[in-house]
Design an enzyme around this catalytic site. Sequence first.
Site, PDB file in Angstrom:
ATOM      1  N   SER A  34       5.285  91.199   2.066  1.00  0.00           N
ATOM      2  CA  SER A  34       5.195  92.800   1.474  1.00  0.00           C
ATOM      3  C   SER A  34       6.485  93.403   1.974  1.00  0.00           C
ATOM      4  O   SER A  34       7.414  92.971   2.280  1.00  0.00           O
ATOM      5  CB  SER A  34       4.326  93.206   1.533  1.00  0.00           C
ATOM      6  OG  SER A  34       4.288  93.504   3.393  1.00  0.00           O
ATOM      7  N   CYS A 142     -12.625  78.313  -2.159  1.00  0.00           N
ATOM      8  CA  CYS A 142     -12.643  77.289  -0.757  1.00  0.00           C
ATOM      9  C   CYS A 142     -14.076  76.759  -0.633  1.00  0.00           C
ATOM     10  O   CYS A 142     -13.923  75.595  -0.443  1.00  0.00           O
ATOM     11  CB  CYS A 142     -12.260  78.460   0.144  1.00  0.00           C
ATOM     12  SG  CYS A 142     -13.172  79.955   0.539  1.00  0.00           S
ATOM     13  N   HIS A 234     -16.490  76.027   6.515  1.00  0.00           N
ATOM     14  CA  HIS A 234     -17.609  76.972   5.631  1.00  0.00           C
ATOM     15  C   HIS A 234     -18.567  75.135   5.201  1.00  0.00           C
ATOM     16  O   HIS A 234     -18.152  73.760   5.400  1.00  0.00           O
ATOM     17  CB  HIS A 234     -16.876  76.660   4.356  1.00  0.00           C
ATOM     18  CG  HIS A 234     -16.135  77.898   3.490  1.00  0.00           C
ATOM     19  ND1 HIS A 234     -16.233  78.995   4.594  1.00  0.00           N
ATOM     20  CD2 HIS A 234     -15.522  78.604   2.439  1.00  0.00           C
ATOM     21  CE1 HIS A 234     -15.129  80.071   3.969  1.00  0.00           C
ATOM     22  NE2 HIS A 234     -15.114  79.808   3.548  1.00  0.00           N
TER      23      HIS A 234
END
Length: 334
Positions: A34, A142, A234
């Site tokens: 940024s 994901c 996960h």
Amino acid sequence: MKVAVLGATGLVGRTFVKLLEGHPWFRVEKLVASERSAGKKYGELVEDAPEEFKDYVVASLTEFLEDPEVDLVFNALPASISRDVEEKLAKEIPVFTNARAHRYDEDVPILVPEVNKEHLELIKVQKEKRDWKGFIVTNPNCSTAILTVSLAALRSFGIKKVRVATMQAISGAGFSGLSAYAIHDNVIPFISGEEWKIENESRKILGTLRDDKIEFADFDISAIATRVPVIHGHTEAVFVELENPDVEEIRRAFEEFDPLKDLDLPSYEKPIVYTEVPQPRLHRDRGKGLTVTVGRLEEISGGVKYVVLGHNLVRGAAGGSVLNAELAYRLGYL
């Protein structure tokens, strides 16, 4: 090849940078973030930055777009700004992206190298259709990435129906995605947009390329996505209805699934390892985060159930994208 990492200070961007340290094919030339990060050294912004990149001066996205001067881009920018950025870059430069902005375009592959490498042929379609010198290759959500690696091993058994409940790590929401108060001592059974992505991306990835288009796989799939108080990794409980269920043959298929082993890719790791009780704290870093762990395989009426676990920032994001680029390089698309 000279490469740039966009969004280099975010969780996925940092993972890209770590994975690209010392890469034999891809040399990081530019780190982009940024405006508030521009002009600062990467090591000032990221405390655990690899030594190789600590003194790199971060460029702003505006500055980078004016003069990219790289051969390849890895994108970890937010989806909200990725579409225009990726299309501008792809006119001249290949883009491998973690963002969802182009996943559902007809001529853009959602790539999981062990699952659908033939979908890279869409690069030729994309270039011709859009008159680009570069192209865009996406990697999936994901949870989808982890799930489809396991489902690919089951294709020969005739997938008819998939039901999946995910238990997703908090890092999947990014640095500011969840407050500690919200997730501590809690399970949140809703992640906006996640279930739709799992259901639709899986069918595209496991689909068939025919006549320059992907015919989505025709199995039925439904997902419930939950957020749990785990940092990385996960876990997914999967129930699959099959035409030819055979638990012992399916276990063997998981253990033998290894379609990239002969391609000599720098990031290659065995895609699936079987362990009876997969656990994120113990198994998320297998194969440097690229290996998924399958376990709890049992027969159910008309099919099987199992648990699959993978590292969401590596297999599910940056690592998958690096592997995508390596595959494209090895197969002559770069």
